[in-house]
Design an enzyme around this catalytic site. Sequence first.
Site, mmCIF file in Angstrom:
data_model
loop_
_atom_site.group_PDB
_atom_site.id
_atom_site.type_symbol
_atom_site.label_atom_id
_atom_site.label_comp_id
_atom_site.label_asym_id
_atom_site.label_seq_id
_atom_site.Cartn_x
_atom_site.Cartn_y
_atom_site.Cartn_z
ATOM 1 N N THR A 180 10.505 0.197 8.745
ATOM 2 C CA THR A 180 11.003 0.344 10.112
ATOM 3 C C THR A 180 11.643 -0.960 10.590
ATOM 4 O OG1 THR A 180 8.787 -0.169 10.945
ATOM 5 C CG2 THR A 180 9.357 2.153 10.709
ATOM 6 N N LYS B 127 0.820 -1.212 0.000
ATOM 7 C CA LYS B 127 0.000 0.000 0.000
ATOM 8 C C LYS B 127 0.851 1.258 0.000
ATOM 9 C CE LYS B 127 -4.034 -2.188 2.112
ATOM 10 N NZ LYS B 127 -4.947 -2.252 3.294
ATOM 11 N N GLY C 185 11.283 4.038 4.289
ATOM 12 C CA GLY C 185 10.156 4.133 5.208
ATOM 13 C C GLY C 185 9.912 2.848 5.961
ATOM 14 N N GLY D 293 8.174 2.443 14.748
ATOM 15 C CA GLY D 293 9.378 3.254 14.671
ATOM 16 C C GLY D 293 9.137 4.673 15.144
ATOM 17 N N THR D 294 7.938 5.191 14.888
ATOM 18 C CA THR D 294 7.603 6.543 15.335
ATOM 19 C C THR D 294 7.591 6.626 16.854
ATOM 20 O OG1 THR D 294 6.252 6.856 13.355
ATOM 21 C CG2 THR D 294 5.894 8.389 15.171
ATOM 22 N N ASN E 137 8.522 7.983 10.205
ATOM 23 C CA ASN E 137 7.226 8.500 9.774
ATOM 24 C C ASN E 137 7.459 9.653 8.801
ATOM 25 O OD1 ASN E 137 4.519 9.636 9.697
ATOM 26 N ND2 ASN E 137 4.126 8.502 11.583
ATOM 27 N N HIS F 55 -1.924 1.168 15.050
ATOM 28 C CA HIS F 55 -1.718 0.913 13.628
ATOM 29 C C HIS F 55 -2.633 -0.207 13.140
ATOM 30 C CE1 HIS F 55 1.956 3.268 14.228
ATOM 31 N NE2 HIS F 55 2.014 3.386 12.918
ATOM 32 N N LYS G 34 0.642 -4.530 10.377
ATOM 33 C CA LYS G 34 1.974 -4.019 10.719
ATOM 34 C C LYS G 34 2.749 -5.092 11.473
ATOM 35 C CE LYS G 34 4.359 -0.092 12.852
ATOM 36 N NZ LYS G 34 5.251 0.084 11.694
#
EC number: 1.17.1.8
Length: 255
Positions: free
Chosen positions: A91, A13, A89, A155-156, A117, A145, A149
């Site tokens: 993580t 996605k 991007g 990671g954020t 992020n 999330h 995931k």
Amino acid sequence: MSIRVIIAGFKGKMGQAACQMVLTDPDLDLVAVLDPFESESEWQGIPVFKDKADLACFEADVWVDFTTPAVAYENTRFALENGFAPVVGTTGFTSEEIAELKEFSRTQDLGGLIAPNFALGAVLLMQFATQAAKYFPNVEIIELHHDKKKDAPSGTAIKTAELMAEIRESIQQGAADEEELIAGARGADFDGMRIHSVRLPGLVAHQEVIFGNQGEGLTLRHDSYDRISFMTGVNLGIKEVVKRHELVYGLEHLL
């Protein structure tokens, strides 16, 4: 001259959103896509590669990676080895891996970005949380999330905790003699801060940072309702890394 872009993990996605963003930007040129499970040799007239080794002599400027934590490190290393500035991007990197990639990027004289992020609002949330942590050391993070995931915490959330830990007084959040009646009930422990991960269908990417003090509370929250929210940051990353000579961790370093 357009910036030539390879997108790894283009079938996912985030990869699809990145493809559409690149295709609609006249300053960018999508020259190749990578997915080990794709059966077709072309996608919208763009060559599809199944093995990254086949891209070793390919002419491109930037490698965008939205794959999986299992291959993200080796993909980023491969990009740097072959002259592609990585914009990652995916993580799941360890602090040791990030440090090694930063050092390697300097030897290659290449810019790069690993971003937990890409949403600008999430970057601002991390900055606001860091400012607040100086005055509100009692803090917990809740990250939410979608249920596909693969890594937790996000990671954020980890990046937020790392930034706050640089400023915050190091204290253990909660009662000293608290007891978990179910293991893990209090969440992950990061320098005394608790991080809680929620995984549910229907969610995209959301985070709350909750601060408490005597008689008051402060809640910071960011919500990504659609993956398009990340594309401004991805676009910025692509256009900035080609000007840099070192990989950075966090979109805030490019703002």
